[in-house]
Design a protein around this motif. Structure first.
Motif, PDB file in Angstrom:
ATOM      1  N   GLN A 214       0.814  -1.224   0.000  1.00  0.00           N
ATOM      2  CA  GLN A 214       0.000   0.000   0.000  1.00  0.00           C
ATOM      3  C   GLN A 214       0.848   1.275   0.000  1.00  0.00           C
ATOM      4  N   ALA A 215       2.145   1.132  -0.077  1.00  0.00           N
ATOM      5  CA  ALA A 215       3.029   2.307  -0.062  1.00  0.00           C
ATOM      6  C   ALA A 215       2.641   3.250  -1.195  1.00  0.00           C
ATOM      7  N   PRO A 216       2.493   4.542  -0.880  1.00  0.00           N
ATOM      8  CA  PRO A 216       2.075   5.505  -1.899  1.00  0.00           C
ATOM      9  C   PRO A 216       3.018   5.598  -3.100  1.00  0.00           C
ATOM     10  N   ARG A 217       4.335   5.509  -2.842  1.00  0.00           N
ATOM     11  CA  ARG A 217       5.289   5.669  -3.935  1.00  0.00           C
ATOM     12  C   ARG A 217       6.612   5.040  -3.527  1.00  0.00           C
ATOM     13  N   ALA A 218       6.851   3.844  -4.020  1.00  0.00           N
ATOM     14  CA  ALA A 218       8.141   3.202  -3.759  1.00  0.00           C
ATOM     15  C   ALA A 218       9.220   3.994  -4.494  1.00  0.00           C
ATOM     16  N   ASN A 219      10.223   4.421  -3.774  1.00  0.00           N
ATOM     17  CA  ASN A 219      11.271   5.252  -4.365  1.00  0.00           C
ATOM     18  C   ASN A 219      12.069   4.445  -5.388  1.00  0.00           C
ATOM     19  N   PRO A 220      12.138   4.919  -6.636  1.00  0.00           N
ATOM     20  CA  PRO A 220      12.892   4.180  -7.650  1.00  0.00           C
ATOM     21  C   PRO A 220      14.381   4.051  -7.312  1.00  0.00           C
ATOM     22  N   ALA A 221      14.913   4.958  -6.523  1.00  0.00           N
ATOM     23  CA  ALA A 221      16.338   4.912  -6.154  1.00  0.00           C
ATOM     24  C   ALA A 221      16.621   3.825  -5.120  1.00  0.00           C
ATOM     25  N   ARG A 222      15.589   3.150  -4.613  1.00  0.00           N
ATOM     26  CA  ARG A 222      15.816   2.101  -3.619  1.00  0.00           C
ATOM     27  C   ARG A 222      16.644   0.952  -4.190  1.00  0.00           C
ATOM     28  N   THR A 223      16.626   0.800  -5.504  1.00  0.00           N
ATOM     29  CA  THR A 223      17.418  -0.270  -6.125  1.00  0.00           C
ATOM     30  C   THR A 223      18.924   0.012  -6.038  1.00  0.00           C
ATOM     31  N   LEU A 224      19.288   1.220  -5.641  1.00  0.00           N
ATOM     32  CA  LEU A 224      20.693   1.566  -5.438  1.00  0.00           C
ATOM     33  C   LEU A 224      21.211   1.064  -4.088  1.00  0.00           C
ATOM     34  N   ILE A 225      20.307   0.563  -3.249  1.00  0.00           N
ATOM     35  CA  ILE A 225      20.685   0.043  -1.934  1.00  0.00           C
ATOM     36  C   ILE A 225      21.315  -1.330  -2.129  1.00  0.00           C
TER      37      ILE A 225
END
Length: 117
Positions: A63-74
């Motif tokens: 239900q997260a409003p907007r998964a940050n696209p930069a999270r794949t940099l983690i």
């Protein structure tokens, strides 16, 4: 394949542990909330609503409003698991959050924790 137990655990039951880990190392609840907001897009009131509902991790991320696209940099290892190789989507999101909280507790600067795409 059965879901991992953490997926059905309420986010509200783990949230205080994230805060305690950060505060034990001199960081703040506000910084934990900023990380959660950056990762998921939840604002303060939306986060509080999820905590009040005792939403499980799977629903919290779904239900997260907007998964940050930069999270794949983690990238990196949490509990012996390389986060970028976790195949199950909910577990990967949980590991992303764990990694960010670990970085906060280790004293990493917020601008480095909140990666830019």
């Amino acid at each position: 394949m059965a879901k991992h137990r953490i997926c059905t655990t309420s986010f509200a039951s783990v949230y205080p542990l994230y805060i305690a880990k950060a505060e034990k190392k001199g960081r703040t609840k506000a910084e934990v909330d900023e990380i959660i907001s950056w990762l998921t897009g939840y604002d303060r009131s939306q986060l509080e609503a999820q905590l009040a509902k005792r939403t499980d991790f799977e629903t919290f991320f779904a239900q997260a409003p907007r998964a940050n696209p930069a999270r794949t940099l983690i990238t990196g290892v949490v509990c012996g698991v390389r986060v970028e190789t976790v195949a199950e989507p909910t577990m990967r999101e949980i590991r992303y959050l764990d990694k960010l909280i670990d970085e906060l507790a280790r004293g990493k600067a917020m601008d480095k924790i909140l990666r830019e795409a």
